[in-house]
Design an enzyme around this catalytic site. Structure first.
Site, PDB file in Angstrom:
ATOM      1  N   GLY A  45      36.746  48.312  41.712  1.00 46.62           N
ATOM      2  CA  GLY A  45      37.645  47.550  42.554  1.00 46.62           C
ATOM      3  C   GLY A  45      38.073  46.270  41.871  1.00 46.62           C
ATOM      4  O   GLY A  45      37.389  45.777  40.964  1.00 46.62           O
ATOM      5  N   GLN A  50      41.355  37.952  40.625  1.00 44.08           N
ATOM      6  CA  GLN A  50      40.654  38.290  39.373  1.00 44.08           C
ATOM      7  C   GLN A  50      41.617  38.541  38.216  1.00 44.08           C
ATOM      8  O   GLN A  50      41.197  38.619  37.068  1.00 44.08           O
ATOM      9  CB  GLN A  50      39.775  39.535  39.572  1.00 44.08           C
ATOM     10  CG  GLN A  50      38.637  39.304  40.554  1.00 44.08           C
ATOM     11  CD  GLN A  50      37.781  40.546  40.660  1.00 44.08           C
ATOM     12  OE1 GLN A  50      38.096  41.446  41.425  1.00 44.08           O
ATOM     13  NE2 GLN A  50      36.715  40.607  39.877  1.00 44.08           N
ATOM     14  N   CYS A  98      30.200  42.470  39.452  1.00 45.44           N
ATOM     15  CA  CYS A  98      31.573  41.995  39.561  1.00 45.44           C
ATOM     16  C   CYS A  98      32.138  41.760  38.164  1.00 45.44           C
ATOM     17  O   CYS A  98      31.458  41.157  37.325  1.00 45.44           O
ATOM     18  CB  CYS A  98      31.586  40.698  40.367  1.00 45.44           C
ATOM     19  SG  CYS A  98      33.220  40.005  40.605  1.00 45.44           S
ATOM     20  N   LEU A  99      33.363  42.203  37.925  1.00 42.09           N
ATOM     21  CA  LEU A  99      33.979  41.994  36.601  1.00 42.09           C
ATOM     22  C   LEU A  99      34.121  40.507  36.291  1.00 42.09           C
ATOM     23  O   LEU A  99      34.173  40.123  35.129  1.00 42.09           O
ATOM     24  CB  LEU A  99      35.356  42.666  36.533  1.00 42.09           C
ATOM     25  CG  LEU A  99      35.371  44.198  36.617  1.00 42.09           C
ATOM     26  CD1 LEU A  99      36.807  44.705  36.647  1.00 42.09           C
ATOM     27  CD2 LEU A  99      34.598  44.824  35.466  1.00 42.09           C
ATOM     28  N   HIS A 140      33.292  43.451  49.340  1.00 46.87           N
ATOM     29  CA  HIS A 140      33.163  42.675  48.094  1.00 46.87           C
ATOM     30  C   HIS A 140      34.545  42.180  47.631  1.00 46.87           C
ATOM     31  O   HIS A 140      34.704  40.995  47.305  1.00 46.87           O
ATOM     32  CB  HIS A 140      32.496  43.538  47.008  1.00 46.87           C
ATOM     33  CG  HIS A 140      32.436  42.883  45.664  1.00 46.87           C
ATOM     34  ND1 HIS A 140      31.246  42.498  45.081  1.00 46.87           N
ATOM     35  CD2 HIS A 140      33.409  42.528  44.791  1.00 46.87           C
ATOM     36  CE1 HIS A 140      31.515  41.924  43.915  1.00 46.87           C
ATOM     37  NE2 HIS A 140      32.819  41.945  43.706  1.00 46.87           N
ATOM     38  N   GLU A 141      35.526  43.090  47.641  1.00 48.63           N
ATOM     39  CA  GLU A 141      36.869  42.713  47.173  1.00 48.63           C
ATOM     40  C   GLU A 141      37.549  41.756  48.155  1.00 48.63           C
ATOM     41  O   GLU A 141      38.250  40.833  47.746  1.00 48.63           O
ATOM     42  CB  GLU A 141      37.739  43.957  46.950  1.00 48.63           C
ATOM     43  CG  GLU A 141      37.194  44.948  45.920  1.00 48.63           C
ATOM     44  CD  GLU A 141      36.852  44.319  44.581  1.00 48.63           C
ATOM     45  OE1 GLU A 141      37.441  43.278  44.226  1.00 48.63           O
ATOM     46  OE2 GLU A 141      35.966  44.855  43.893  1.00 48.63           O
ATOM     47  N   HIS A 144      36.801  38.216  47.601  1.00 48.91           N
ATOM     48  CA  HIS A 144      37.583  37.589  46.518  1.00 48.91           C
ATOM     49  C   HIS A 144      38.859  36.933  47.065  1.00 48.91           C
ATOM     50  O   HIS A 144      39.281  35.891  46.577  1.00 48.91           O
ATOM     51  CB  HIS A 144      37.974  38.621  45.457  1.00 48.91           C
ATOM     52  CG  HIS A 144      36.893  38.931  44.467  1.00 48.91           C
ATOM     53  ND1 HIS A 144      36.334  37.975  43.643  1.00 48.91           N
ATOM     54  CD2 HIS A 144      36.289  40.101  44.143  1.00 48.91           C
ATOM     55  CE1 HIS A 144      35.423  38.554  42.866  1.00 48.91           C
ATOM     56  NE2 HIS A 144      35.370  39.831  43.150  1.00 48.91           N
TER      57      HIS A 144
END
Ligand code: NI
Length: 184
Positions: A45, A50, A98-99, A140-141, A144
């Site tokens: 995701g 991001q 997480c990226l 989670h997304e 962000h």
């Protein structure tokens, strides 16, 4: 085009992202590029902050996790201007990464069911319920878009233990196979 990914410490990850309308410039291209970015970085995701854009877009493709979690088979979605209507169900721990925080994984507690209002890539409106890992990835997304990172949601003790590591990551002390953007 594969976007570079903003890293913890970058101020855009702490901003509440703005809603967009269907005429947002190059929307289709941005969505395609966001998918390309997760595929090239082994993510499932990605939220627009991001990729250094403070707008309310999330892309998800759960396929890489489908082997362990068959529920995610074919779970490929775009969420535009999502609004969390409710989070219910039993709180569960799940190990998140997480990226934007390379190399860190932590158990995070979240409610197991959500109801979400959103627009898809064709700007068709939906209200839909999700549970299990689908809900988890969306939560989670969604965080962000609100300026929240999963490391904000771990226990005070774990936060304390991770503090200097996260500080190091924000200054570039990490290894990633994808391009990244640090705070200036
Ligand atoms: Ni993330």
């Amino acid at each position: 085009m594969i976007y570079p990914v903003t890293i913890i410490g970058h101020p855009i990850l702490r901003k509440k992202a703005e809603e967009i309308d269907k005429d947002y410039p190059e929307l289709e291209k941005i969505i395609a590029n966001m998918f390309e970015t997760i595929y090239s970085s082994d993510g499932v995701g990605l939220a627009a902050p991001q990729i250094n854009k403070s707008i309310r877009i999330i892309v998800i493709d759960g396929e890489p996790m489908a082997e362990d979690d068959p529920d995610l088979t074919g779970f490929k979605k775009v969420f535009i201007n999502p609004k969390m209507i409710e989070e219910t169900g039993e709180e569960k721990l799940f190990n998140e990464g997480c990226l934007s925080i390379p190399g860190i994984r932590e158990d995070v507690n979240r409610p197991s069911k959500i109801k979400l209002h959103y627009f898809d890539e064709d700007f068709v409106e939906h209200e839909e319920e999700f549970d299990g890992t689908k809900a988890r990835i969306i939560q989670h997304e969604y965080d962000h878009l609100e300026g929240v990172l999963f490391t904000d949601r771990i226990s005070p003790l774990r936060k304390k233990i991770l503090k200097s590591k996260l500080m190091g990551i924000s200054k570039g002390k990490f290894k990633a196979t994808y391009r990244t953007i640090l705070a200036k």
